[in-house]
Motif scaffolding. Structure first.
Motif, PDB file in Angstrom:
ATOM      1  N   GLU A  37      53.458 -21.703  24.901  1.00 52.13           N
ATOM      2  CA  GLU A  37      54.873 -21.370  24.719  1.00 52.13           C
ATOM      3  C   GLU A  37      55.762 -22.292  25.544  1.00 52.13           C
ATOM      4  OE1 GLU A  37      57.474 -17.236  24.512  1.00 52.13           O
ATOM      5  OE2 GLU A  37      56.035 -17.485  26.140  1.00 52.13           O
ATOM      6  N   PHE A  38      56.960 -22.559  25.025  1.00 48.07           N
ATOM      7  CA  PHE A  38      57.954 -23.358  25.727  1.00 48.07           C
ATOM      8  C   PHE A  38      59.074 -22.411  26.179  1.00 48.07           C
ATOM      9  CE2 PHE A  38      59.304 -27.956  26.049  1.00 48.07           C
ATOM     10  CZ  PHE A  38      60.359 -27.727  26.899  1.00 48.07           C
ATOM     11  N   VAL A  39      59.207 -22.262  27.483  1.00 50.11           N
ATOM     12  CA  VAL A  39      60.183 -21.331  28.063  1.00 50.11           C
ATOM     13  C   VAL A  39      61.115 -22.102  28.985  1.00 50.11           C
ATOM     14  CG1 VAL A  39      60.487 -19.323  29.581  1.00 50.11           C
ATOM     15  CG2 VAL A  39      58.609 -19.370  27.919  1.00 50.11           C
ATOM     16  N   SER A  40      62.409 -21.809  28.900  1.00 57.58           N
ATOM     17  CA  SER A  40      63.385 -22.454  29.778  1.00 57.58           C
ATOM     18  C   SER A  40      64.024 -21.437  30.715  1.00 57.58           C
ATOM     19  CB  SER A  40      64.481 -23.145  28.966  1.00 57.58           C
ATOM     20  OG  SER A  40      63.994 -24.299  28.326  1.00 57.58           O
ATOM     21  N   LEU A  41      64.486 -21.957  31.847  1.00 59.70           N
ATOM     22  CA  LEU A  41      65.149 -21.153  32.864  1.00 59.70           C
ATOM     23  C   LEU A  41      66.498 -21.799  33.158  1.00 59.70           C
ATOM     24  CD1 LEU A  41      64.655 -18.752  34.859  1.00 59.70           C
ATOM     25  CD2 LEU A  41      63.778 -20.443  36.469  1.00 59.70           C
ATOM     26  N   ILE A  42      67.583 -21.058  32.938  1.00 58.28           N
ATOM     27  CA  ILE A  42      68.919 -21.580  33.192  1.00 58.28           C
ATOM     28  C   ILE A  42      69.645 -20.658  34.157  1.00 58.28           C
ATOM     29  CG2 ILE A  42      69.064 -22.695  30.922  1.00 58.28           C
ATOM     30  CD1 ILE A  42      70.919 -20.444  30.018  1.00 58.28           C
ATOM     31  N   GLY A  43      70.689 -21.174  34.775  1.00 60.45           N
ATOM     32  CA  GLY A  43      71.474 -20.375  35.714  1.00 60.45           C
ATOM     33  C   GLY A  43      72.418 -21.263  36.491  1.00 60.45           C
ATOM     34  N   PRO A  44      73.363 -20.666  37.236  1.00 56.32           N
ATOM     35  CA  PRO A  44      74.324 -21.455  38.009  1.00 56.32           C
ATOM     36  C   PRO A  44      73.631 -22.316  39.061  1.00 56.32           C
ATOM     37  CG  PRO A  44      74.947 -19.124  37.918  1.00 56.32           C
ATOM     38  CD  PRO A  44      73.557 -19.211  37.401  1.00 56.32           C
ATOM     39  N   SER A  45      74.296 -23.356  39.503  1.00 54.82           N
ATOM     40  CA  SER A  45      73.760 -24.202  40.570  1.00 54.82           C
ATOM     41  C   SER A  45      73.507 -23.355  41.822  1.00 54.82           C
ATOM     42  CB  SER A  45      74.738 -25.330  40.916  1.00 54.82           C
ATOM     43  OG  SER A  45      74.903 -26.199  39.814  1.00 54.82           O
ATOM     44  N   GLY A  46      72.379 -23.609  42.458  1.00 54.27           N
ATOM     45  CA  GLY A  46      72.063 -22.898  43.691  1.00 54.27           C
ATOM     46  C   GLY A  46      71.486 -21.510  43.517  1.00 54.27           C
ATOM     47  N   CYS A  47      71.076 -21.171  42.281  1.00 56.36           N
ATOM     48  CA  CYS A  47      70.592 -19.813  42.029  1.00 56.36           C
ATOM     49  C   CYS A  47      69.090 -19.656  42.259  1.00 56.36           C
ATOM     50  CB  CYS A  47      70.963 -19.351  40.622  1.00 56.36           C
ATOM     51  SG  CYS A  47      70.040 -20.176  39.310  1.00 56.36           S
ATOM     52  N   GLY A  48      68.411 -20.726  42.667  1.00 59.84           N
ATOM     53  CA  GLY A  48      67.007 -20.598  43.013  1.00 59.84           C
ATOM     54  C   GLY A  48      66.030 -21.071  41.956  1.00 59.84           C
ATOM     55  N   LYS A  49      66.508 -21.779  40.943  1.00 61.32           N
ATOM     56  CA  LYS A  49      65.616 -22.222  39.858  1.00 61.32           C
ATOM     57  C   LYS A  49      64.531 -23.160  40.382  1.00 61.32           C
ATOM     58  CE  LYS A  49      68.974 -23.932  37.326  1.00 61.32           C
ATOM     59  NZ  LYS A  49      70.115 -23.606  38.209  1.00 61.32           N
ATOM     60  N   SER A  50      64.941 -24.161  41.146  1.00 62.55           N
ATOM     61  CA  SER A  50      63.966 -25.114  41.685  1.00 62.55           C
ATOM     62  C   SER A  50      63.057 -24.442  42.713  1.00 62.55           C
ATOM     63  CB  SER A  50      64.677 -26.316  42.306  1.00 62.55           C
ATOM     64  OG  SER A  50      65.352 -27.077  41.314  1.00 62.55           O
ATOM     65  N   THR A  51      63.599 -23.515  43.470  1.00 67.88           N
ATOM     66  CA  THR A  51      62.775 -22.764  44.428  1.00 67.88           C
ATOM     67  C   THR A  51      61.677 -22.005  43.706  1.00 67.88           C
ATOM     68  OG1 THR A  51      64.603 -22.517  46.005  1.00 67.88           O
ATOM     69  CG2 THR A  51      62.793 -20.928  46.166  1.00 67.88           C
ATOM     70  N   LEU A  52      62.014 -21.421  42.558  1.00 71.14           N
ATOM     71  CA  LEU A  52      61.019 -20.696  41.784  1.00 71.14           C
ATOM     72  C   LEU A  52      59.891 -21.630  41.346  1.00 71.14           C
ATOM     73  CD1 LEU A  52      61.609 -17.908  39.246  1.00 71.14           C
ATOM     74  CD2 LEU A  52      60.060 -19.750  38.649  1.00 71.14           C
ATOM     75  N   LEU A  53      60.245 -22.845  40.865  1.00 64.85           N
ATOM     76  CA  LEU A  53      59.215 -23.798  40.465  1.00 64.85           C
ATOM     77  C   LEU A  53      58.363 -24.210  41.661  1.00 64.85           C
ATOM     78  CD1 LEU A  53      60.733 -26.241  37.817  1.00 64.85           C
ATOM     79  CD2 LEU A  53      59.640 -24.029  37.499  1.00 64.85           C
ATOM     80  N   ASP A  54      58.992 -24.407  42.821  1.00 61.34           N
ATOM     81  CA  ASP A  54      58.236 -24.762  44.023  1.00 61.34           C
ATOM     82  C   ASP A  54      57.220 -23.674  44.374  1.00 61.34           C
ATOM     83  OD1 ASP A  54      59.555 -27.154  44.323  1.00 61.34           O
ATOM     84  OD2 ASP A  54      60.905 -26.455  45.901  1.00 61.34           O
ATOM     85  N   ILE A  55      57.599 -22.414  44.187  1.00 57.48           N
ATOM     86  CA  ILE A  55      56.686 -21.305  44.477  1.00 57.48           C
ATOM     87  C   ILE A  55      55.535 -21.300  43.484  1.00 57.48           C
ATOM     88  CG2 ILE A  55      56.466 -18.791  44.494  1.00 57.48           C
ATOM     89  CD1 ILE A  55      59.321 -18.666  45.624  1.00 57.48           C
ATOM     90  N   VAL A  56      55.856 -21.476  42.192  1.00 55.92           N
ATOM     91  CA  VAL A  56      54.804 -21.497  41.169  1.00 55.92           C
ATOM     92  C   VAL A  56      53.843 -22.654  41.426  1.00 55.92           C
ATOM     93  CG1 VAL A  56      54.322 -21.779  38.707  1.00 55.92           C
ATOM     94  CG2 VAL A  56      56.251 -20.357  39.442  1.00 55.92           C
ATOM     95  N   ALA A  57      54.366 -23.785  41.902  1.00 60.33           N
ATOM     96  CA  ALA A  57      53.543 -24.960  42.158  1.00 60.33           C
ATOM     97  C   ALA A  57      52.755 -24.868  43.461  1.00 60.33           C
ATOM     98  CB  ALA A  57      54.415 -26.217  42.172  1.00 60.33           C
ATOM     99  N   GLY A  58      53.000 -23.827  44.235  1.00 57.31           N
ATOM    100  CA  GLY A  58      52.282 -23.657  45.486  1.00 57.31           C
ATOM    101  C   GLY A  58      52.867 -24.415  46.654  1.00 57.31           C
TER     102      GLY A  58
END
Length: 270
Positions: A37-58
């Motif tokens: 599946e192809f899933v996207s994550l959107i949201g305002p700047s500074g809402c933690g999107k990149s932080t979430l990816l960093d957590i998933v990536a370990g």
């Protein structure tokens, strides 16, 4: 849960301000990505999107919650997913070919074998004529192709993409979106994409999660039932326009705190 390639369960993360105000980046975020599946994550700047990816990536550990890959926890474990950050981070002293084989070398594959494997994929990724070029000689789009191939060669079944086309001009970005669609259609890996571009999210995704302003919380999950294969003209369709309107409304409400006490809104095509 069966069918979930990746599952994020109740993630919360606060960054210590070291004597200053601490920052609550994520608050009880839950989402999932199914096989292929192809899933996207959107949201305002500074809402933690990149932080979430960093957590998933370990790369970062959450304060609370879990990340499951095929049902097993991967919190704090690196190398379980393929991760393409915002910057392409290509080594300027290596050719395109020797840049893309880095993950294979890290895995212990000898350089000759790694090069043979990469050479067979360079034409698929539009890099067939660029194997001996160095990054400074490449356009932005070509650099992103090389970075994506390197991410793909990590050999993991889920790809994390953090704003891969954010720094490209509008025309190149549109071309790269279509290229990514074609690549995904061929390989069918599960993908979790972070983007600020609502049109990009709709064009690429099966589903889209919307995060609120910080602290990031999932406030909407929107299905994208547009038929595949997709093409740029779909952006002119009524269905595309209606999906975009739902997403923009969710983003606006999330930015101004109007959903602070509401649960995630699941928006289907109906």
């Amino acid at each position: 849960m069966p069918g979930y390639k990746l599952e994020v369960k109740g993630l919360s993360k606060t960054f210590d301000g070291h004597g200053k105000l601490s920052i609550v980046a994520l608050q009880e975020v839950s989402l999932f990505v199914r096989e292929g599946e192809f899933v996207s994550l959107i949201g305002p700047s500074g809402c933690g999107k990149s932080t979430l990816l960093d957590i998933v990536a370990g790369l970062t550990r959450p304060d609370e919650g879990d990340v499951l890959l095929d049902g097993a926890s991967i919190v704090g474990l690196k190398g379980k997913v393929s991760y393409m950050p915002q910057k392409d981070v290509l080594f300027p002293w290596r050719t395109v070919l020797d840049n893309v084989i880095v993950p294979l070398e890290v895995q212990g594959i000898n350089r000759k074998e790694a090069r043979e494997k990469a050479l067979s994929l360079l034409p698929v990724f539009g890099l067939g004529d660029f194997s001996d070029k160095y990054p400074p000689a490449l356009s932005g789009g070509m650099r992103q192709r090389a970075a994506f191939l390197r991410t793909y060669l990590c050999g993991r079944e889920i790809l994390l993409l953090d704003e891969p086309f954010g720094k490209l001009d509008a025309l190149t970005r549109r071309q790269m979106q279509q290229w990514l669609l074609d690549i995904w259609q061929n390989f069918q890996h599960a993908v979790l994409l972070v983007t600020h571009d609502v049109d990009e999210a709709i064009m690429l995704s099966n589903r889209i999660y919307v995060l609120s302003a910080r602290p990031g919380r999932v406030i909407a999950e929107v299905e994208v039932p547009l038929p595949r294969p997709r093409h740029a003209q779909m952006a002119l369709s009524q269905e595309f326009t209606e999906i975009k309107a739902r997403l923009l409304k969710a983003l606006e409400e999330g930015s101004f705190g109007e959903v602070s006490n509401k649960k995630c809104l699941v928006i289907s095509a109906s």
